[in-house]
Every structure is written in C-alpha cells, then in structure tokens.
Design a protein around this motif. Sequence first.
Motif, PDB file in Angstrom:
ATOM      1  N   ALA A 413       2.369  12.412 -38.738  1.00 17.52           N
ATOM      2  CA  ALA A 413       3.161  11.524 -37.888  1.00 17.52           C
ATOM      3  C   ALA A 413       3.502  12.132 -36.540  1.00 17.52           C
ATOM      4  CB  ALA A 413       4.448  11.133 -38.611  1.00 17.52           C
ATOM      5  N   ALA A 414       3.291  13.425 -36.361  1.00 11.74           N
ATOM      6  CA  ALA A 414       3.701  14.095 -35.115  1.00 11.74           C
ATOM      7  C   ALA A 414       3.057  13.480 -33.891  1.00 11.74           C
ATOM      8  CB  ALA A 414       3.381  15.584 -35.199  1.00 11.74           C
ATOM      9  N   ASN A 415       1.796  13.023 -34.007  1.00 12.36           N
ATOM     10  CA  ASN A 415       1.141  12.420 -32.840  1.00 12.36           C
ATOM     11  C   ASN A 415       0.279  11.216 -33.214  1.00 12.36           C
ATOM     12  OD1 ASN A 415      -0.946  13.677 -34.145  1.00 12.36           O
ATOM     13  ND2 ASN A 415      -1.333  15.189 -32.536  1.00 12.36           N
ATOM     14  N   ARG A 416       0.605  10.587 -34.349  1.00 14.59           N
ATOM     15  CA  ARG A 416      -0.120   9.388 -34.776  1.00 14.59           C
ATOM     16  C   ARG A 416       0.887   8.260 -35.001  1.00 14.59           C
ATOM     17  NH1 ARG A 416      -2.538  13.755 -36.912  1.00 14.59           N
ATOM     18  NH2 ARG A 416      -4.795  13.962 -36.651  1.00 14.59           N
ATOM     19  N   PRO A 417       1.041   7.392 -34.034  1.00 12.97           N
ATOM     20  CA  PRO A 417       2.041   6.325 -34.151  1.00 12.97           C
ATOM     21  C   PRO A 417       1.698   5.341 -35.265  1.00 12.97           C
ATOM     22  CG  PRO A 417       1.252   6.580 -31.889  1.00 12.97           C
ATOM     23  CD  PRO A 417       0.336   7.373 -32.749  1.00 12.97           C
ATOM     24  N   MET A 418       2.733   4.711 -35.789  1.00  8.35           N
ATOM     25  CA  MET A 418       2.541   3.599 -36.713  1.00  8.35           C
ATOM     26  C   MET A 418       1.989   2.422 -35.924  1.00  8.35           C
ATOM     27  SD  MET A 418       5.297   2.011 -39.393  1.00  8.35           S
ATOM     28  CE  MET A 418       6.541   1.805 -38.121  1.00  8.35           C
ATOM     29  N   ARG A 419       0.962   1.761 -36.444  1.00  6.13           N
ATOM     30  CA  ARG A 419       0.306   0.723 -35.638  1.00  6.13           C
ATOM     31  C   ARG A 419       0.481  -0.691 -36.174  1.00  6.13           C
ATOM     32  NH1 ARG A 419      -5.446  -0.046 -37.114  1.00  6.13           N
ATOM     33  NH2 ARG A 419      -5.908   1.083 -39.036  1.00  6.13           N
ATOM     34  N   ALA A 420       0.850  -0.849 -37.426  1.00  6.03           N
ATOM     35  CA  ALA A 420       0.959  -2.220 -37.945  1.00  6.03           C
ATOM     36  C   ALA A 420       1.833  -2.281 -39.186  1.00  6.03           C
ATOM     37  CB  ALA A 420      -0.423  -2.781 -38.238  1.00  6.03           C
ATOM     38  N   GLY A 421       2.974  -1.665 -39.163  1.00  9.72           N
ATOM     39  CA  GLY A 421       3.875  -1.721 -40.292  1.00  9.72           C
ATOM     40  C   GLY A 421       3.650  -0.597 -41.282  1.00  9.72           C
ATOM     41  N   TYR A 422       4.564  -0.503 -42.245  1.00  9.37           N
ATOM     42  CA  TYR A 422       4.577   0.650 -43.144  1.00  9.37           C
ATOM     43  C   TYR A 422       3.426   0.634 -44.154  1.00  9.37           C
ATOM     44  CZ  TYR A 422       9.114   2.067 -41.334  1.00  9.37           C
ATOM     45  OH  TYR A 422      10.125   2.509 -40.525  1.00  9.37           O
ATOM     46  N   ARG A 423       3.017  -0.522 -44.632  1.00  4.81           N
ATOM     47  CA  ARG A 423       1.917  -0.545 -45.598  1.00  4.81           C
ATOM     48  C   ARG A 423       0.606  -0.105 -44.946  1.00  4.81           C
ATOM     49  NH1 ARG A 423       5.558  -4.167 -47.351  1.00  4.81           N
ATOM     50  NH2 ARG A 423       5.994  -4.180 -49.593  1.00  4.81           N
ATOM     51  N   ARG A 424       0.382  -0.540 -43.726  1.00  7.28           N
ATOM     52  CA  ARG A 424      -0.795  -0.087 -42.992  1.00  7.28           C
ATOM     53  C   ARG A 424      -0.682   1.413 -42.703  1.00  7.28           C
ATOM     54  NH1 ARG A 424      -5.703  -1.552 -42.676  1.00  7.28           N
ATOM     55  NH2 ARG A 424      -5.947   0.649 -43.196  1.00  7.28           N
ATOM     56  N   ASP A 425       0.535   1.861 -42.429  1.00  9.45           N
ATOM     57  CA  ASP A 425       0.765   3.275 -42.156  1.00  9.45           C
ATOM     58  C   ASP A 425       0.399   4.134 -43.366  1.00  9.45           C
ATOM     59  OD1 ASP A 425       1.525   5.230 -40.310  1.00  9.45           O
ATOM     60  OD2 ASP A 425       3.607   5.239 -40.958  1.00  9.45           O
ATOM     61  N   ALA A 426       0.744   3.640 -44.562  1.00 13.43           N
ATOM     62  CA  ALA A 426       0.406   4.384 -45.781  1.00 13.43           C
ATOM     63  C   ALA A 426      -1.099   4.513 -45.936  1.00 13.43           C
ATOM     64  CB  ALA A 426       1.019   3.689 -46.996  1.00 13.43           C
TER      65      ALA A 426
END
Length: 478
Positions: A413-426
């Motif tokens: 997460a240090a340099n990879r933003p969330m792009r479409a909500g938490y499920r996509r983030d997982a």
Amino acid sequence: MRDIPELGIGIGWRPEIADAVEGLSGVDWVEAVAENLCAGHLPDSLVRLRERGVTVVPHGVSLGLGGAERPDARRLADLAERAEALGSPLVTEHIAFVRAGGPLTASPALEAGHLLPVPRNRDALRVLCENVRIAQDALPVPLAVENIAALISWPGEEMSEGQFLAELVERTGVRLLIDVANLHTNQVNRGEDPVKALDELPVEAIAYVHVAGGVERDGVWHDTHAHPVTRPVLDVLAELRSRVAPPGVLLERDDDFPPASELAGELAVIRETLTITAHAGTATATAAPTATAATLSHPAAGVRRGTRPGALLVAAPIPSAPSVPSMPRQIRSADGTSDSSTDAARERLALREAALLSALVAGTPVPEGFDTRRVRVQSRALAAKRADVIAKVAPELPGILGGGYRPAFLSYAANRPMRAGYRRDALDFAEHLLIEGRPEDPVARRELTSWWQERAGSRPPRRATRLVRRARAALAGR
C-alpha cells in the motif's frame, strides 16, 4: 424542506452489535452505514427495530460531497432508495472528499478509503454548495452533513470551521450533523477551539449530534470509534447543549465492540450530560457547580465564551432546533446548471485535492505548504486502515498469509493506491503477491492462487498473462 423530527437518544447500528442494540433499553433511534445496506434485503435486525417503531437513519460515507467532481448519480440513487426502504426522516453524509484525480486533472483516479478534509476557501465552498444542492434535489428526504475529524490542515485557509459551516447552511439550507468528538479531535490535532466553532456555526440548523471515543498517541488524537467516550468530548457535548437542544444525540462505535452493558453505560453518561446541562440552564452564574478536574484540564473544551471556569453549564434555556424553519437556498444559473466560475473552481480544487491524495496514497511529494510530518502520519494511518478493512472484507488473506499479512500489505500500500473499492483492492494485493512469486511457502502460494482464481471472474486484472502463467505453474505443482 421539512423540519427534522425529535429523534432522542440513539446508537450506531452495526452487524457486530445488532443483538446488543436490539436489547438495549431507551434507544429511540439508530443510524446505519448506508453503503452496507441493500434496500431489497434489509438485515432482519433493522426490520425488527423498524417494526418496534425505532427510527433508522442511513449514514453515507462514499458520496464525497467535498470532492471536485459532481456527486455520482448512482450513489445518490442508492442512498435515496435506502432512505425510502427504511422510511427514514432524513439522510446524512460528510463534508469531505474521498477520491480525486480523473478527468478534471487528466490523471489516474485515486481512492482514499477515508474521509479527508476540504480546504476552507471560496473555491471549495462554491463547489461544496453546488454538490449539496445536487444531492438535495436527488434525495426524497432532507440531507444533513457532518463535520469531520482531521489530522492535517490546508495551507492558506480563508475561513474557520464555524464560518465555513455557517456559509454552507446560509447558501443551501442544508442541515448539520455536528460530531462533538470531531470538534475535540480538531482541537488537539489542529489547535482549533471547539467553543469558537460552536459560537460561529448556526446551531439552529443542527439535525443531530454524534458522540464517539478516541485515543491520544504522541500528541495526535485518533478518532477511532473503538474506545470509550472521553470527558473532554462530553464537555464539548455539554457546551453544545448549553446553546441548543439538539433533536437527537447518537453514540458511534465502529470497532472493538464492548459488551452491551458498557454500551448502555456510555448511553447513560450521554443522557446524564444532556440532562445536567439542561437543568443548569435555569441556574444563575453564582450558583454554578464546581467544574470537574477533567473540565479544568481542558478549558477550551469546557468553558463557554464569556464565562469563568466552572460556569460551563450555565445558559438560558434554548428551544429545540426543529422549531426553526428551514433556510432558503440560493439559486444557480437560470437553466439550473453550474456557471463558469464554479467550473473553474472545480478545476482548481481538483488539482489541489489530487496532489494531496497522491502524496497520501501513492508516495508522491508532499504539496507545498503542508506539514510533511503530519501528511506522512496520515499516509501511514490510511494504509493501516486499508489493511484492517481488507482483513475484514477478505479474511482468507490473513488466514493464508498468517503473520506476514500485515507487513506485506503495508509494503504493497505504500505506493499502490486503491483504485476501485476494498474488494478490488484485495484482489489487486493478491495479484501483486503472486506476480512477485510470493508467498514463499508453496502451499500458501497455491492457496492464494486458488483464492484469486475463484474471485477474479471472467475479466482478469492487469498483468493477466504473467499471473495466469504463475497460477498454472502453481496448480501443476500440487
């Protein structure tokens, strides 16, 4: 706009404490996070509460009314649908931005996964007012907006929080949801006097009040909603009650849920604070009770302007807010569209918010004028929150990765933003690990591969070819 009804004393409804909330006595109403509800399949607990006559208010967290973009029509329609399904007298949202970037800045869209403060300047106010009007027009019931807690301050702000809220109400007629815990948080973190804010904001526009707990670490107040309500927060509640009788007061708790008896105890303390303040309104200054030690140690949160320490609860009786008629909205251009000056303000605000959010979630340089240390603290807090939420949304991931889950996610997460909500983030996190050939344990890697394959669906995420090759190799090694 209709007047807001008397709500009484309430508590935030969460699935984890649904049974406890149903069993609590003296709960007049509840508030539920709107995004966690489906209008066609309401939780049985909320249905039972509604059948008992308990009011349910949907509380939105994802509109981003303080963002540079106009509110998303789908999100507004969902919020309206939930309000109608619950028979709610109003809906609430936040004065915050939660995403930035995109078309207005010709840059990648960024998600914060958190409520972030808007700059208190004319551009942000102009944009916020138009966004609030759009939301008001789309909702079937009145809208109230909440002040948020913040760790960082924008450079060059033109208004105090109270002034900003007062102008917002004057221009739009929107109601306010005042979070007294957030006023205390901003006192500790940004040096803002909650008494001054209460002096400046239109208390007659208050729809209801939030009370929540937090904790102070290294001089920073964390508005956790996972700790008991503290005395300084109750002092701010008393200060507000000395000015107006709010239609409703609600206890928020979002994590580390205590037994029902402790929730009942906190509700009792809130009731006592309101009752003592109301009764003290008929007293004279000379008969004022002695201030508590906690009040004296937090004078800014405990002493009303123009009174001496110890006179916190002395005030003339004030009528309830619902008796005050709604304030008229200012009108947009003749065709109902935004004018060019608002469009220009949106563009300027978009650039500023994108630069800040990029520094918070993508590791880019901190914009000029911000406190770099505070921005980095906020950045780490956002990453930690992402890790916590992902562990709840996808509990299999910490199960597969064990003790390596959290450090691996924070590094990701240090340099990879969330792009479409938490499920996509997982899914993105799992993809990242597999592309890197992790976890090193082959059994865990096969489990992670299977987990990802079951959830990725027919549209594979980015770098699909490399990932599929790794997944096939892992499966072949079973």
